[in-house]
Motif scaffolding. Structure first.
Motif, mmCIF file in Angstrom:
data_model
loop_
_atom_site.group_PDB
_atom_site.id
_atom_site.type_symbol
_atom_site.label_atom_id
_atom_site.label_comp_id
_atom_site.label_asym_id
_atom_site.label_seq_id
_atom_site.Cartn_x
_atom_site.Cartn_y
_atom_site.Cartn_z
ATOM 1 N N ASP A 17 0.861 -1.185 0.000
ATOM 2 C CA ASP A 17 0.000 0.000 0.000
ATOM 3 C C ASP A 17 0.896 1.233 0.000
ATOM 4 O O ASP A 17 1.963 1.244 0.613
ATOM 5 C CB ASP A 17 -0.873 0.024 1.263
ATOM 6 C CG ASP A 17 -1.864 -1.118 1.334
ATOM 7 O OD1 ASP A 17 -2.297 -1.595 0.280
ATOM 8 O OD2 ASP A 17 -2.215 -1.522 2.465
ATOM 9 N N ARG A 18 0.453 2.278 -0.651
ATOM 10 C CA ARG A 18 1.202 3.532 -0.706
ATOM 11 C C ARG A 18 0.283 4.685 -0.351
ATOM 12 O O ARG A 18 -0.906 4.657 -0.648
ATOM 13 C CB ARG A 18 1.749 3.774 -2.117
ATOM 14 C CG ARG A 18 2.664 2.685 -2.632
ATOM 15 C CD ARG A 18 4.053 2.913 -2.157
ATOM 16 N NE ARG A 18 4.894 1.773 -2.529
ATOM 17 C CZ ARG A 18 6.099 1.618 -2.077
ATOM 18 N NH1 ARG A 18 6.619 2.506 -1.259
ATOM 19 N NH2 ARG A 18 6.813 0.580 -2.405
ATOM 20 N N ALA A 24 5.436 3.858 1.442
ATOM 21 C CA ALA A 24 4.767 2.639 1.890
ATOM 22 C C ALA A 24 3.964 2.960 3.144
ATOM 23 O O ALA A 24 4.467 3.557 4.084
ATOM 24 C CB ALA A 24 5.802 1.561 2.188
ATOM 25 N N ARG A 25 2.684 2.614 3.120
ATOM 26 C CA ARG A 25 1.811 2.847 4.279
ATOM 27 C C ARG A 25 0.653 1.876 4.181
ATOM 28 O O ARG A 25 -0.104 1.891 3.210
ATOM 29 C CB ARG A 25 1.292 4.275 4.287
ATOM 30 C CG ARG A 25 0.416 4.571 5.503
ATOM 31 C CD ARG A 25 0.111 6.053 5.556
ATOM 32 N NE ARG A 25 -0.933 6.364 6.486
ATOM 33 C CZ ARG A 25 -0.735 6.810 7.721
ATOM 34 N NH1 ARG A 25 0.483 6.977 8.153
ATOM 35 N NH2 ARG A 25 -1.747 7.101 8.499
ATOM 36 N N ASN A 26 0.532 1.054 5.186
ATOM 37 C CA ASN A 26 -0.517 0.058 5.200
ATOM 38 C C ASN A 26 -1.877 0.739 5.218
ATOM 39 O O ASN A 26 -2.147 1.577 6.063
ATOM 40 C CB ASN A 26 -0.352 -0.839 6.434
ATOM 41 C CG ASN A 26 -1.220 -2.065 6.374
ATOM 42 O OD1 ASN A 26 -2.401 -1.989 6.074
ATOM 43 N ND2 ASN A 26 -0.626 -3.194 6.668
ATOM 44 N N PRO A 36 -4.297 -3.643 13.289
ATOM 45 C CA PRO A 36 -4.901 -3.713 11.955
ATOM 46 C C PRO A 36 -6.187 -4.535 11.960
ATOM 47 O O PRO A 36 -6.291 -5.544 12.649
ATOM 48 C CB PRO A 36 -3.836 -4.406 11.103
ATOM 49 C CG PRO A 36 -2.690 -4.701 11.972
ATOM 50 C CD PRO A 36 -3.018 -4.292 13.371
ATOM 51 N N LEU A 37 -7.141 -4.064 11.211
ATOM 52 C CA LEU A 37 -8.411 -4.758 11.019
ATOM 53 C C LEU A 37 -8.458 -5.265 9.577
ATOM 54 O O LEU A 37 -7.704 -4.789 8.728
ATOM 55 C CB LEU A 37 -9.572 -3.787 11.271
ATOM 56 C CG LEU A 37 -9.665 -3.194 12.670
ATOM 57 C CD1 LEU A 37 -10.673 -2.046 12.689
ATOM 58 C CD2 LEU A 37 -10.036 -4.261 13.674
ATOM 59 N N PRO A 38 -9.342 -6.183 9.263
ATOM 60 C CA PRO A 38 -9.454 -6.647 7.871
ATOM 61 C C PRO A 38 -9.828 -5.489 6.938
ATOM 62 O O PRO A 38 -10.545 -4.569 7.331
ATOM 63 C CB PRO A 38 -10.574 -7.683 7.927
ATOM 64 C CG PRO A 38 -10.641 -8.109 9.355
ATOM 65 C CD PRO A 38 -10.237 -6.911 10.160
ATOM 66 N N TYR A 39 -9.323 -5.546 5.717
ATOM 67 C CA TYR A 39 -9.702 -4.556 4.711
ATOM 68 C C TYR A 39 -11.222 -4.489 4.628
ATOM 69 O O TYR A 39 -11.900 -5.503 4.724
ATOM 70 C CB TYR A 39 -9.143 -4.930 3.335
ATOM 71 C CG TYR A 39 -7.667 -4.664 3.197
ATOM 72 C CD1 TYR A 39 -7.201 -3.396 2.883
ATOM 73 C CD2 TYR A 39 -6.739 -5.679 3.377
ATOM 74 C CE1 TYR A 39 -5.844 -3.142 2.756
ATOM 75 C CE2 TYR A 39 -5.379 -5.434 3.246
ATOM 76 C CZ TYR A 39 -4.935 -4.167 2.939
ATOM 77 O OH TYR A 39 -3.587 -3.908 2.817
#
Length: 173
Positions: A17-18, A24-26, A36-39
């Protein structure tokens, strides 16, 4: 395609991810403790990175985030100050960031990591105050924060379970 407009197999293939600047950044959403949670899952709005604030703004914003039970986000505010502030204050802001991330780990249930980071942050604040002779820079209560961090580390280890980030939040001033 996933809900972020990226193909699901891109996530699996290592495509990163950008952000808008190409760094770069999630892009995964995060919960209030920065996990983090699911997309596609609704999450807590992330702190913008690289914001230059005055010390007063930094302390006020971080305190509001701590009071809201968001120590991960407060850590990012302190990290901005550490990276953009004067070299002479980097240890101060890094120590405060360590306290916030220590509380984050403790709230996530990482007892060992939480206690270790709380103690590391307390040590950094003590060292900074000793080296500079300043006990209340920007109105910060370094003695109180150091005592809070050490007491919190002991309590986290004693309980052996996650703490409530909001109830455990320190007073910065």
């Amino acid at each position: 395609m996933g809900s972020t407009g990226r193909r699901d197999d891109d996530r699996l293939s290592g495509v990163r991810d950008r952000d808008d600047e190409g760094r770069a950044r999630n892009a995964r959403p995060r919960d209030g403790l920065g996990r983090p949670l699911p997309y596609g899952t609704p999450g807590v709005e992330r702190q913008p990175e690289g914001v230059v604030r005055t010390p007063r703004q930094t302390v006020e914003e971080a305190q509001a985030l701590l009071d809201a039970g968001k120590p991960f986000h407060a850590h990012e505010v302190f990290e901005d100050a550490w990276k953009s502030g004067p070299e002479t204050e980097r240890t101060l802001w890094r120590g405060l960031a360590q306290l916030a991330v220590g509380l984050t780990h403790a709230a996530r249930g990482n007892v060992t990591g939480g206690a270790r980071l709380l103690r590391r942050g307390a040590g950094a604040l003590e060292e900074w105050a000793r080296d500079t002779g300043r006990r209340r820079p920007h109105g910060l209560d370094l003695a109180g924060l150091t005592a809070w961090a050490r007491e919190r580390a002991e309590a986290v280890e004693g309980a052996g379970t996650a703490v409530d980030a909001r109830e455990s939040a320190p007073r910065l001033r």
